[in-house]
Write a protein that holds these residues in place. Sequence first.
Motif, mmCIF file in Angstrom:
data_model
loop_
_atom_site.group_PDB
_atom_site.id
_atom_site.type_symbol
_atom_site.label_atom_id
_atom_site.label_comp_id
_atom_site.label_asym_id
_atom_site.label_seq_id
_atom_site.Cartn_x
_atom_site.Cartn_y
_atom_site.Cartn_z
ATOM 1 N N ILE A 26 9.680 -30.794 2.585
ATOM 2 C CA ILE A 26 8.285 -31.390 2.610
ATOM 3 C C ILE A 26 8.155 -32.200 1.239
ATOM 4 C CG2 ILE A 26 7.232 -29.246 3.501
ATOM 5 C CD1 ILE A 26 6.408 -28.446 0.941
ATOM 6 N N GLY B 266 13.650 -20.798 7.459
ATOM 7 C CA GLY B 266 12.933 -20.093 8.484
ATOM 8 C C GLY B 266 13.435 -19.292 9.724
ATOM 9 N N SER C 263 5.531 -33.546 11.141
ATOM 10 C CA SER C 263 5.023 -32.828 10.389
ATOM 11 C C SER C 263 5.942 -31.607 9.930
ATOM 12 C CB SER C 263 3.761 -31.856 11.321
ATOM 13 O OG SER C 263 3.011 -32.915 11.966
ATOM 14 N N PRO C 264 6.796 -32.001 8.770
ATOM 15 C CA PRO C 264 7.766 -31.063 8.345
ATOM 16 C C PRO C 264 7.493 -29.693 7.816
ATOM 17 C CG PRO C 264 7.396 -32.922 6.916
ATOM 18 C CD PRO C 264 6.465 -33.105 8.073
ATOM 19 N N ARG C 265 8.170 -28.903 8.002
ATOM 20 C CA ARG C 265 7.948 -27.423 7.681
ATOM 21 C C ARG C 265 8.896 -26.962 6.525
ATOM 22 N NH1 ARG C 265 9.558 -23.965 12.740
ATOM 23 N NH2 ARG C 265 8.928 -22.178 11.200
ATOM 24 N N TYR C 266 10.092 -27.604 6.615
ATOM 25 C CA TYR C 266 11.132 -27.252 5.702
ATOM 26 C C TYR C 266 11.593 -28.539 4.599
ATOM 27 C CZ TYR C 266 12.139 -24.034 9.649
ATOM 28 O OH TYR C 266 12.106 -23.391 10.566
ATOM 29 N N ASP D 21 15.271 -20.489 11.995
ATOM 30 C CA ASP D 21 15.342 -21.312 12.962
ATOM 31 C C ASP D 21 16.501 -22.186 12.690
ATOM 32 O OD1 ASP D 21 12.994 -20.538 14.393
ATOM 33 O OD2 ASP D 21 11.879 -21.842 13.240
ATOM 34 N N ASP E 257 9.474 -31.262 14.475
ATOM 35 C CA ASP E 257 8.682 -32.330 14.380
ATOM 36 C C ASP E 257 8.771 -32.945 12.996
ATOM 37 O OD1 ASP E 257 6.465 -34.147 14.520
ATOM 38 O OD2 ASP E 257 5.085 -32.894 14.986
ATOM 39 N N ARG F 249 14.892 -35.118 8.248
ATOM 40 C CA ARG F 249 13.952 -34.408 9.087
ATOM 41 C C ARG F 249 14.189 -34.557 10.411
ATOM 42 N NH1 ARG F 249 9.143 -36.637 4.849
ATOM 43 N NH2 ARG F 249 9.061 -34.833 3.616
ATOM 44 N N THR G 55 8.952 -19.980 6.248
ATOM 45 C CA THR G 55 7.764 -20.532 6.355
ATOM 46 C C THR G 55 7.073 -19.405 7.382
ATOM 47 O OG1 THR G 55 8.525 -21.360 8.756
ATOM 48 C CG2 THR G 55 8.500 -22.976 6.809
ATOM 49 N N GLU H 170 13.923 -30.615 11.436
ATOM 50 C CA GLU H 170 12.598 -30.194 11.817
ATOM 51 C C GLU H 170 12.585 -30.230 13.446
ATOM 52 O OE1 GLU H 170 10.529 -29.025 9.348
ATOM 53 O OE2 GLU H 170 11.209 -29.920 7.686
#
Length: 237
Positions: free
Chosen positions: A224, A139, A219-222, A141, A216, A210, A237, A214
Amino acid sequence: MIRVSKQPHILIIEDEAAIRTGLTDALVYHGYRVDGVADGNQGLGKALSGKFDLILLDLMLPGTSGFEICDAIRKVDREQPIIMLTAKTSDEDIITGLGLGADDYVGKPFSVAELVLRIKAVLRRARTVVAAAQKIELGGDVTIDTQNLRGTRGLEELVFTRREMDILEYLHAHGERPVSREELLNKVWGYDRNAALETRTVDIHVAKLRRKIEIDAKSPRYLITVRGAGYRLVTET
């Protein structure tokens, strides 16, 4: 540094004499070279020597605890195979030990047959050289250097163990396909699909990852979870 000799050399750090002697006899019978120590301070010195293919590490030890030994090893060697010996009911100890970088755990009381299966799997995996991407980007980041077990999330530096990186590499190699816990145990830990071992090590390692990659972890974005299917690594994402 990954090291697996023709006759693997195992260090047992366990203060209960009966368990230490029984494990030593059983592992010698199965063809391993074995050193056994009862004291945490002595065990720490041997563990940091770099002479052992695998370390069996009890957590509650006189002198230096197994947690401290595991942490000290990981500060200088993120690839040394480590299997913890812990009480089955001690979930907090399991989470802490795996969080410090142990590869897996075996709950007491345990069968020698199960322990030998786990040892063989960890050593077999250590011998395997897996072709993988040298860089994983998530993403924009998160950038991960798979060869050097390092990465960044924004300006924050990330450090990974070999096991954590193996998970990321395997998930990355399989793109959008969810990977089950059983498949990760088979392909990353090297456990036979028919072994039917009870372990929470996959879930705990995923939780560790995570917290690193991540913003957070809740509430994982990567990394999952795909309900009923396993885990998936999302690169964009």
